[in-house]
Design a protein around this motif. Sequence first.
Motif, PDB file in Angstrom:
ATOM      1  N   LEU A 177      14.142 -17.457   9.866  1.00 43.84           N
ATOM      2  CA  LEU A 177      13.318 -17.853   8.475  1.00 43.84           C
ATOM      3  C   LEU A 177      14.273 -16.337   7.476  1.00 43.84           C
ATOM      4  O   LEU A 177      14.317 -15.920   7.574  1.00 43.84           O
ATOM      5  N   SER A 178      13.556 -17.479   6.207  1.00 43.42           N
ATOM      6  CA  SER A 178      14.296 -16.769   4.873  1.00 43.42           C
ATOM      7  C   SER A 178      13.236 -17.067   4.027  1.00 43.42           C
ATOM      8  O   SER A 178      12.293 -17.834   3.855  1.00 43.42           O
ATOM      9  N   PRO A 195       9.886 -13.899  18.477  1.00 43.44           N
ATOM     10  CA  PRO A 195      11.996 -13.091  19.089  1.00 43.44           C
ATOM     11  C   PRO A 195      12.405 -14.156  17.378  1.00 43.44           C
ATOM     12  O   PRO A 195      13.461 -14.459  18.091  1.00 43.44           O
ATOM     13  N   LEU A 196      12.093 -13.942  16.581  1.00 44.58           N
ATOM     14  CA  LEU A 196      13.321 -14.508  16.004  1.00 44.58           C
ATOM     15  C   LEU A 196      15.049 -13.211  15.713  1.00 44.58           C
ATOM     16  O   LEU A 196      14.334 -12.218  15.996  1.00 44.58           O
ATOM     17  N   GLU A 220      14.481  -8.627  18.699  1.00 43.45           N
ATOM     18  CA  GLU A 220      15.647  -9.425  19.206  1.00 43.45           C
ATOM     19  C   GLU A 220      16.101 -10.007  17.715  1.00 43.45           C
ATOM     20  O   GLU A 220      17.507 -10.696  18.165  1.00 43.45           O
ATOM     21  N   LEU A 221      16.010  -9.200  16.717  1.00 42.35           N
ATOM     22  CA  LEU A 221      16.944  -9.772  15.347  1.00 42.35           C
ATOM     23  C   LEU A 221      17.813  -9.056  15.599  1.00 42.35           C
ATOM     24  O   LEU A 221      18.482  -8.000  16.135  1.00 42.35           O
ATOM     25  N   PRO A 242      17.929  -2.848  18.532  1.00 41.52           N
ATOM     26  CA  PRO A 242      19.002  -2.792  19.718  1.00 41.52           C
ATOM     27  C   PRO A 242      19.819  -3.838  19.343  1.00 41.52           C
ATOM     28  O   PRO A 242      20.795  -4.233  20.134  1.00 41.52           O
ATOM     29  N   ASN A 243      19.118  -5.484  19.049  1.00 34.82           N
ATOM     30  CA  ASN A 243      20.288  -6.470  19.270  1.00 34.82           C
ATOM     31  C   ASN A 243      20.768  -6.790  17.649  1.00 34.82           C
ATOM     32  O   ASN A 243      21.776  -7.718  17.813  1.00 34.82           O
ATOM     33  N   LEU A 244      20.567  -6.019  16.552  1.00 33.34           N
ATOM     34  CA  LEU A 244      21.605  -6.542  15.326  1.00 33.34           C
ATOM     35  C   LEU A 244      23.038  -6.638  15.147  1.00 33.34           C
ATOM     36  O   LEU A 244      23.981  -5.237  15.949  1.00 33.34           O
TER      37      LEU A 244
END
Length: 503
Positions: A177-178, A195-196, A220-221, A242-244
């Motif tokens: 998403l922008s 969950p983006l 989940e980014l 946590p997932n960056l």
Amino acid sequence: MEGERICHKGFYGTIRFLGEIQGKQGTWVGVEWDDPSRGKHSGEVEGTQYFTTKHPGHASFLKQEVLSELFFRTIGTAILEKYADRTEQDTSELYVPTVRNMRKEIELVGTEKIQQKQENLEALKEIDLQEYLVKEIDQGFGRAIVSCQKLLLDRNLLCAWNQVAMVLEELPGLHTLSLGNNRLELPLQTSFTHPLKVLVLNCMDLKWEELMGVFPCFPELEELHLFRNNCNVLHLIPEHFPNLKLLNLEDNKISSWEMVAQNCAQLPSLEKLILNSNNLEHIYYTEGFPKLEAISVEKNNLKDWRTVEELEKFPARIKELRISGNPELQNNLQVSLFRFMIIARIGELTTLNGSIVRPQERIDSERYFLRSNFNNPEATQSQRWKDLVEKHGDPSEIAGRVVSQQENLENQTVSSGTVEVLLRSLTRTSAGKEVKKNLPLSMNVGALKGLCSKLFSIPVPEIKLTYRESKDVIMPETLDDNLKDLDYYMLKDGAEVWIEDLN
């Protein structure tokens, strides 16, 4: 009404005031414009302050009647207008009269097209609505674009984070998403999770504290882009990311590496950090950054080589680096030598300023570093020096072989009058691009610059050419006379010509 976004004569702004102005007839609208050139004041008229602005000098007044003339869309309407031809949806005339004055059903070509358009909408994976004057989110729009994974809503008229929540509720499978160049000033009032994977918030005039309530919604980014905002003070909570893997903080007026380290060092998955166009003077390593392999610090104020040496200490080992545009660090060194000095200091670097570091370039860089710093106590006491001595041997015995003109002449393909060289770009616009060419030895340097201009899209006046005659010659030489032919410089087959920016 206040806080809503408008677009008037191509200029975007936020309504800050609606009411009467003393001494003027009618109702007036006070607008703070994104573009400061549009503004005339900061919300005051003849000494009376009617509203305040985030930025001084960005505001002006419009007559209320102007609002009725402004155009905007809902997101559903925008999708239909751009991706489905609604002029073909008129199905009112589905029958024709027969000779017996009966009605016969007909199949319109337009109906088939409508069905096809609908199927195409449902299959679309990317929806681009940039600059489409989207102001409202209509319920149910997501049913038409069920396969959408990437949605671009840059430069529209959104003003609230709740609108973003509505978009994501409609598109549970969205990946990217922008929202760049919107102004989301109204805070999020509803909690949700999505969950983006990629969120782009470029050029939105945001401060970090405005985002604190938003980040927990995206557990989940993997990529967060905050280019050109006001996030010069960070309050990053690692548990929210946590997932960056990629964090882009380019052009946020960040001046403290300590703040960056305090906020980013404990991100467990961070692999790439972009800090271009800030005000950093130093980088040093203390702890953390367990997976950081790529860092970009172009156009900062880096002062000395300690920053480069500190990059060698990151535990995952820096493999990709962008560091151009730091004048004090480069200190008038030509690009090729600047590369050598960096490559020698970072042992596992594979890409520098967009150009691949090849094995021979690494060997040459490290050998040159040992030769040129032999009498430098600061360099000889470092761990990197010890590693390079173990790899290459006694620095006093390392010497770059000087190729004589006679040897060059013997190795040239004189009979053919041509030489095969590798043209390699180190420029900002085409770094890493390589082209092999057979060049006539009668070609002069000026003509070679013209050829390189076409191949690498850089103006001739900005081109600087250097070359390495063979892999055994450590430092490239400069092709500095536009009128001299290539045979004057004794180029031979296998030579490399490096194309650099003059400045």
